[in-house]
Scaffold this active site. Structure first.
Site, PDB file in Angstrom:
ATOM      1  N   HIS A  37     -69.872 -87.306  21.962  1.00  0.00           N
ATOM      2  CA  HIS A  37     -69.356 -85.970  22.294  1.00  0.00           C
ATOM      3  C   HIS A  37     -68.034 -85.793  21.564  1.00  0.00           C
ATOM      4  O   HIS A  37     -67.486 -86.758  21.027  1.00  0.00           O
ATOM      5  CB  HIS A  37     -69.138 -85.827  23.807  1.00  0.00           C
ATOM      6  CG  HIS A  37     -68.037 -86.710  24.291  1.00  0.00           C
ATOM      7  ND1 HIS A  37     -68.228 -88.050  24.574  1.00  0.00           N
ATOM      8  CD2 HIS A  37     -66.715 -86.462  24.496  1.00  0.00           C
ATOM      9  CE1 HIS A  37     -67.072 -88.585  24.950  1.00  0.00           C
ATOM     10  NE2 HIS A  37     -66.133 -87.657  24.901  1.00  0.00           N
ATOM     11  N   HIS A 122     -62.539 -85.531  16.966  1.00  0.00           N
ATOM     12  CA  HIS A 122     -63.349 -86.626  16.449  1.00  0.00           C
ATOM     13  C   HIS A 122     -64.481 -86.927  17.424  1.00  0.00           C
ATOM     14  O   HIS A 122     -64.467 -86.463  18.560  1.00  0.00           O
ATOM     15  CB  HIS A 122     -62.494 -87.882  16.260  1.00  0.00           C
ATOM     16  CG  HIS A 122     -62.029 -88.443  17.568  1.00  0.00           C
ATOM     17  ND1 HIS A 122     -60.970 -87.907  18.281  1.00  0.00           N
ATOM     18  CD2 HIS A 122     -62.510 -89.459  18.332  1.00  0.00           C
ATOM     19  CE1 HIS A 122     -60.805 -88.579  19.407  1.00  0.00           C
ATOM     20  NE2 HIS A 122     -61.733 -89.536  19.469  1.00  0.00           N
TER      21      HIS A 122
END
Length: 181
Positions: A37, A122
């Protein structure tokens, strides 16, 4: 109490692409598709009242949907011994704008402190605290040109994270749609 965070889920094709990169780094703890995620905001442990206020506040999120792709690899921390390996974001502009709107919604929640960390979008691939620096650098060099297909981001999710004997387990608590463009 569960720990909460707000994030973007990844579609199965991107999860599969990242899972195919989960090899070749001795002693790494790979995240896997069930945990991939992009975190927009870490919240931490909250009680039931604050949890409900967070859901209510995020109901007011008004942000457009956008396309997102992953590109490149890196490590945290940027200096010193690496602890995690991540895939980067091809165009961070829409993600940063969405993060600001999530933060604006969450400022309405009493007893919720701002996240003091600098936002660096990220997707964590692996925890590498037990790996040698040389192995991590070889892995990064081998995957430096990674790039995924673009995918639509049409919602953000409120996740809970609970520690288990096998690490953390994530559960979706609520979803908040983004405005179609």
């Amino acid at each position: 109490m569960p720990r909460l965070f707000v994030g973007i889920d990844l579609p199965p094709g991107v999860d599969d692409h990242l899972e195919m990169m989960c090899y070749g780094l001795p002693d790494a703890r790979w995240e896997g598709a069930d945990k991939f995620h992009l975190t927009l905001r870490f919240i931490g442990e909250v009680d039931g009242r604050v949890h409900r206020e967070i859901v209510d506040a995020l109901q007011e999120l008004d942000s457009p949907s956008f396309m997102l792709g992953l590109k490149g690899m890196g490590v945290f921390p940027p200096r010193g011994l690496p602890t995690s390996v991540w895939a980067g974001i091809a165009d961070t502009g829409p993600v940063v704008a969405l993060k600001h709107k999530v933060d604006a919604c969450l400022r309405k929640v009493q007893d919720l402190q701002p996240d003091p960390r600098k936002f660096a979008p990220h997707v964590t691939i692996a925890r590498v605290g037990d790996c040698t620096v040389e192995d991590v650098m070889v892995y990064l060099a081998e995957h430096a040109l990674v790039r995924t297909e673009q995918f639509p981001v049409e919602r953000v999710l409120l996740y809970s994270s609970v520690k288990t004997h096998r690490g953390s387990a994530y559960r979706v608590e609520a979803g908040f749609p983004l405005r179609p463009v």
